[in-house]
Design a protein around this motif. Sequence first.
Motif, PDB file in Angstrom:
ATOM      1  N   PRO A 174      39.613  40.401  36.873  1.00 52.22           N
ATOM      2  CA  PRO A 174      38.203  40.146  36.585  1.00 52.22           C
ATOM      3  C   PRO A 174      37.389  41.446  36.672  1.00 52.22           C
ATOM      4  CG  PRO A 174      39.047  38.610  38.226  1.00 52.22           C
ATOM      5  CD  PRO A 174      40.124  39.616  38.003  1.00 52.22           C
ATOM      6  N   ARG A 175      36.337  41.538  35.865  1.00 54.88           N
ATOM      7  CA  ARG A 175      35.502  42.744  35.794  1.00 54.88           C
ATOM      8  C   ARG A 175      35.057  43.253  37.174  1.00 54.88           C
ATOM      9  NH1 ARG A 175      36.917  44.272  31.641  1.00 54.88           N
ATOM     10  NH2 ARG A 175      36.092  43.768  29.604  1.00 54.88           N
ATOM     11  N   ALA A 176      34.595  42.310  38.030  1.00 62.06           N
ATOM     12  CA  ALA A 176      34.042  42.735  39.321  1.00 62.06           C
ATOM     13  C   ALA A 176      35.044  42.499  40.451  1.00 62.06           C
ATOM     14  CB  ALA A 176      32.742  41.988  39.588  1.00 62.06           C
ATOM     15  N   ALA A 177      36.336  42.513  40.127  1.00 63.10           N
ATOM     16  CA  ALA A 177      37.349  42.172  41.135  1.00 63.10           C
ATOM     17  C   ALA A 177      37.205  43.041  42.386  1.00 63.10           C
ATOM     18  CB  ALA A 177      38.734  42.312  40.535  1.00 63.10           C
ATOM     19  N   LEU A 178      36.914  44.335  42.206  1.00 59.86           N
ATOM     20  CA  LEU A 178      36.822  45.250  43.350  1.00 59.86           C
ATOM     21  C   LEU A 178      35.760  44.812  44.352  1.00 59.86           C
ATOM     22  CD1 LEU A 178      37.033  48.967  42.173  1.00 59.86           C
ATOM     23  CD2 LEU A 178      38.530  47.745  43.763  1.00 59.86           C
ATOM     24  N   PHE A 179      34.710  44.169  43.845  1.00 56.82           N
ATOM     25  CA  PHE A 179      33.572  43.820  44.710  1.00 56.82           C
ATOM     26  C   PHE A 179      33.599  42.357  45.152  1.00 56.82           C
ATOM     27  CE2 PHE A 179      32.469  47.242  41.847  1.00 56.82           C
ATOM     28  CZ  PHE A 179      32.157  48.233  42.763  1.00 56.82           C
ATOM     29  N   THR A 180      34.655  41.663  44.837  1.00 54.74           N
ATOM     30  CA  THR A 180      34.744  40.255  45.252  1.00 54.74           C
ATOM     31  C   THR A 180      36.072  40.047  45.988  1.00 54.74           C
ATOM     32  OG1 THR A 180      35.436  39.842  42.951  1.00 54.74           O
ATOM     33  CG2 THR A 180      33.227  39.147  43.537  1.00 54.74           C
ATOM     34  N   PRO A 181      36.067  40.387  47.308  1.00 55.21           N
ATOM     35  CA  PRO A 181      37.312  40.335  48.086  1.00 55.21           C
ATOM     36  C   PRO A 181      38.034  38.989  47.990  1.00 55.21           C
ATOM     37  CG  PRO A 181      35.528  41.281  49.389  1.00 55.21           C
ATOM     38  CD  PRO A 181      34.928  40.840  48.096  1.00 55.21           C
ATOM     39  N   ARG A 182      37.251  37.887  47.761  1.00 53.00           N
ATOM     40  CA  ARG A 182      37.909  36.579  47.674  1.00 53.00           C
ATOM     41  C   ARG A 182      38.925  36.551  46.525  1.00 53.00           C
ATOM     42  NH1 ARG A 182      34.691  34.274  43.425  1.00 53.00           N
ATOM     43  NH2 ARG A 182      32.729  35.377  43.359  1.00 53.00           N
ATOM     44  N   ARG A 183      38.813  37.505  45.576  1.00 55.63           N
ATOM     45  CA  ARG A 183      39.745  37.484  44.442  1.00 55.63           C
ATOM     46  C   ARG A 183      40.803  38.588  44.541  1.00 55.63           C
ATOM     47  NH1 ARG A 183      35.934  36.834  39.260  1.00 55.63           N
ATOM     48  NH2 ARG A 183      34.945  38.682  40.154  1.00 55.63           N
ATOM     49  N   TRP A 184      40.884  39.280  45.705  1.00 54.78           N
ATOM     50  CA  TRP A 184      41.897  40.327  45.848  1.00 54.78           C
ATOM     51  C   TRP A 184      43.263  39.676  46.006  1.00 54.78           C
ATOM     52  CZ3 TRP A 184      39.273  44.082  49.923  1.00 54.78           C
ATOM     53  CH2 TRP A 184      38.145  44.661  49.308  1.00 54.78           C
ATOM     54  N   HIS A 185      44.271  40.375  45.547  1.00 56.21           N
ATOM     55  CA  HIS A 185      45.643  39.891  45.745  1.00 56.21           C
ATOM     56  C   HIS A 185      46.575  41.099  45.767  1.00 56.21           C
ATOM     57  CE1 HIS A 185      46.527  40.513  41.447  1.00 56.21           C
ATOM     58  NE2 HIS A 185      45.266  40.175  41.278  1.00 56.21           N
ATOM     59  N   ARG A 186      47.799  40.873  46.209  1.00 62.27           N
ATOM     60  CA  ARG A 186      48.722  41.992  46.418  1.00 62.27           C
ATOM     61  C   ARG A 186      49.053  42.758  45.145  1.00 62.27           C
ATOM     62  NH1 ARG A 186      51.953  42.456  50.886  1.00 62.27           N
ATOM     63  NH2 ARG A 186      51.257  41.162  52.612  1.00 62.27           N
ATOM     64  N   GLY A 187      49.169  42.043  44.053  1.00 67.86           N
ATOM     65  CA  GLY A 187      49.628  42.707  42.824  1.00 67.86           C
ATOM     66  C   GLY A 187      48.481  43.221  41.970  1.00 67.86           C
ATOM     67  N   PHE A 188      47.403  43.695  42.612  1.00 69.58           N
ATOM     68  CA  PHE A 188      46.217  44.108  41.866  1.00 69.58           C
ATOM     69  C   PHE A 188      46.568  45.169  40.818  1.00 69.58           C
ATOM     70  CE2 PHE A 188      42.151  46.361  41.367  1.00 69.58           C
ATOM     71  CZ  PHE A 188      41.361  45.282  41.023  1.00 69.58           C
ATOM     72  N   LEU A 189      46.263  44.901  39.557  1.00 74.72           N
ATOM     73  CA  LEU A 189      46.584  45.762  38.410  1.00 74.72           C
ATOM     74  C   LEU A 189      48.073  46.118  38.347  1.00 74.72           C
ATOM     75  CD1 LEU A 189      43.451  48.153  38.253  1.00 74.72           C
ATOM     76  CD2 LEU A 189      43.993  46.291  36.703  1.00 74.72           C
ATOM     77  N   ARG A 190      48.904  45.305  38.986  1.00 78.31           N
ATOM     78  CA  ARG A 190      50.349  45.565  38.919  1.00 78.31           C
ATOM     79  C   ARG A 190      51.116  44.313  38.495  1.00 78.31           C
ATOM     80  NH1 ARG A 190      52.239  46.605  43.977  1.00 78.31           N
ATOM     81  NH2 ARG A 190      50.220  46.515  45.002  1.00 78.31           N
ATOM     82  N   ARG A 191      50.355  43.269  38.116  1.00 77.05           N
ATOM     83  CA  ARG A 191      51.023  42.021  37.718  1.00 77.05           C
ATOM     84  C   ARG A 191      51.684  42.196  36.363  1.00 77.05           C
ATOM     85  NH1 ARG A 191      46.844  37.335  37.653  1.00 77.05           N
ATOM     86  NH2 ARG A 191      45.339  38.981  37.211  1.00 77.05           N
ATOM     87  N   PRO A 192      52.720  41.412  36.069  1.00 75.18           N
ATOM     88  CA  PRO A 192      53.270  41.446  34.708  1.00 75.18           C
ATOM     89  C   PRO A 192      52.232  40.937  33.720  1.00 75.18           C
ATOM     90  CG  PRO A 192      54.558  39.977  36.138  1.00 75.18           C
ATOM     91  CD  PRO A 192      53.379  40.440  36.938  1.00 75.18           C
ATOM     92  N   GLY A 193      52.401  41.278  32.465  1.00 77.00           N
ATOM     93  CA  GLY A 193      51.520  40.753  31.433  1.00 77.00           C
ATOM     94  C   GLY A 193      51.892  39.310  31.109  1.00 77.00           C
ATOM     95  N   ALA A 194      51.478  38.846  29.936  1.00 78.64           N
ATOM     96  CA  ALA A 194      51.786  37.460  29.535  1.00 78.64           C
ATOM     97  C   ALA A 194      53.082  37.432  28.733  1.00 78.64           C
ATOM     98  CB  ALA A 194      50.635  36.948  28.676  1.00 78.64           C
ATOM     99  N   PHE A 195      53.629  36.251  28.578  1.00 73.85           N
ATOM    100  CA  PHE A 195      54.812  36.007  27.749  1.00 73.85           C
ATOM    101  C   PHE A 195      55.987  36.915  28.146  1.00 73.85           C
ATOM    102  CE2 PHE A 195      51.157  34.840  25.011  1.00 73.85           C
ATOM    103  CZ  PHE A 195      51.463  33.509  24.790  1.00 73.85           C
ATOM    104  N   VAL A 196      56.241  37.036  29.462  1.00 74.71           N
ATOM    105  CA  VAL A 196      57.395  37.809  29.902  1.00 74.71           C
ATOM    106  C   VAL A 196      58.624  37.002  29.519  1.00 74.71           C
ATOM    107  CG1 VAL A 196      58.548  38.848  31.886  1.00 74.71           C
ATOM    108  CG2 VAL A 196      56.060  38.702  31.829  1.00 74.71           C
ATOM    109  N   ASP A 197      59.551  37.624  28.808  1.00 70.44           N
ATOM    110  CA  ASP A 197      60.725  36.849  28.344  1.00 70.44           C
ATOM    111  C   ASP A 197      61.597  36.469  29.524  1.00 70.44           C
ATOM    112  OD1 ASP A 197      59.991  36.917  25.720  1.00 70.44           O
ATOM    113  OD2 ASP A 197      60.887  38.897  25.419  1.00 70.44           O
TER     114      ASP A 197
END
Length: 405
Positions: A382-405
Amino acid sequence: MPLSVTIVGGGPSGCAAAITLAKQGVRVTLIDKAQFPRDKCCGDGLTTGALRILDELNFDRSQVSDWQPCDEVKLRTPAGRMVSLDLPKSNGLFAAIAPRVQLDNALLSQAKSSGVDVREGTSFQSIEKNDDTIVMSCITPNGDTVTLESDFLIAADGMWSPIRKHLGVGLDNYLGEWHAFRQYVSNVTGEAREKLIVWFEPDLLPGYAWSFPLPGNRANIGFGVLRDEAHGVQFMKKVWEELKSRPHVVEALGPEAVYEDRHTAWPIPARVDDATKAVGRVLFIGDAVCATDSLTGEGIGQALLTGQLAARAILGHTTDASRVCAEYEAMIDHHFYADHRMSRRLGRVLAHRRGAEGALRIVDLNSWTRRNFARWMFEDEPRAALFTPRRWHRGFLRRPGAFVD
Ligand SMILES: Cc1cc2nc3c(=O)[nH]c(=O)nc-3n(C[C@H](O)[C@H](O)[C@H](O)COP(=O)(O)OP(=O)(O)OC[C@H]3O[C@@H](n4cnc5c(N)ncnc54)[C@H](O)[C@@H]3O)c2cc1C
């Protein structure tokens, strides 16, 4: 009787709601005034956020014959400097281009095969009753008026939302926050054949022009500007003709490029914080709830998400309309408000040439800033992810994309 929902509008928002509800056994009727396949004036760009939701919906991208994955992005700063950004080349999809005429048709077909009763060429006319059930009348392709009664009505009827107007809950003379032009181009031989290009033209800021690549040496090109007195439709018409001959645009498309048909133009609504979300048994989604990103004008991911949220609110509380509405409003607040405020703030920075140049200089500081900015720009988080700790998670900007085979 099973729970029943009527949806007006078969774009991405209406289809996401329809598919989500039908999967849970809800009786869904979806009407659209158009006969599909129908085009929608759009850049056709799918962000990571949009792709993840399509994946969650089990969307079959092979149904979109001109589906174009994209991992190379070029930005041109107002001063004419080029910044190259790469999206991850493996571990899923982070951006793609999908012509709306094909994407929307494939989504509507998926809704049909999920059991949704789809009625094309059928226009919303009026709401007759909105208390313990909702009764809506509509006009069928042969001109007959029919009524549809259901537990809830979802208004997925786009920017002009006739339902919003009918219920008197829109802003008077509302024309949207952005206005954008789009045209397809063939015979593209320059780097726009493969790369997604964004031009931050000094006269369009905080708006921009784009070229999104498509298969067969084609591209979707266009531009969007914030709507104000200085940027009316006459200004845009003039800019459009002149933009096509700017040297960097000609160079990117190549000398043989041919513009197809004529351009189309459409407004973009981006004021989700102000928009009415729900009234009685009616829930507004997608452009009808003005959910596009006020920084970029992207709205497909937002349309899909609001469709899913409206469906979840209905599934969570079934017959209690006031709780459904309250739940939906809370979900929109949770998923959109902080990002909307952030986009607005960033938009103010990009509105000035020096601000835009400075921001893009920071983006281009090193490989880390380039890589993570690209992912952030394509709504990987999300655009304001950095400023909304409730939406932080371990894989921040490191998650796989969509449609991983
Ligand atoms: C030029 C331009 C470029 C854009 N580029 C991008 C981009 O690259 N990426 C991105 O993510 N977003 C982009 N957007 C935004 C995106 O197009 C919208 O946010 C998105 O289409 C919203 O989807 P929706 O389902 O809410 O509405 P829509 O897709 O507009 O669907 C609304 C549906 O409602 C139906 N309808 C309307 N009135 C009635 C009625 N009375 N009765 C029955 N049916 C009715 C219409 O026929 C239509 O099918 C762009 C927008 C513009 C204008």
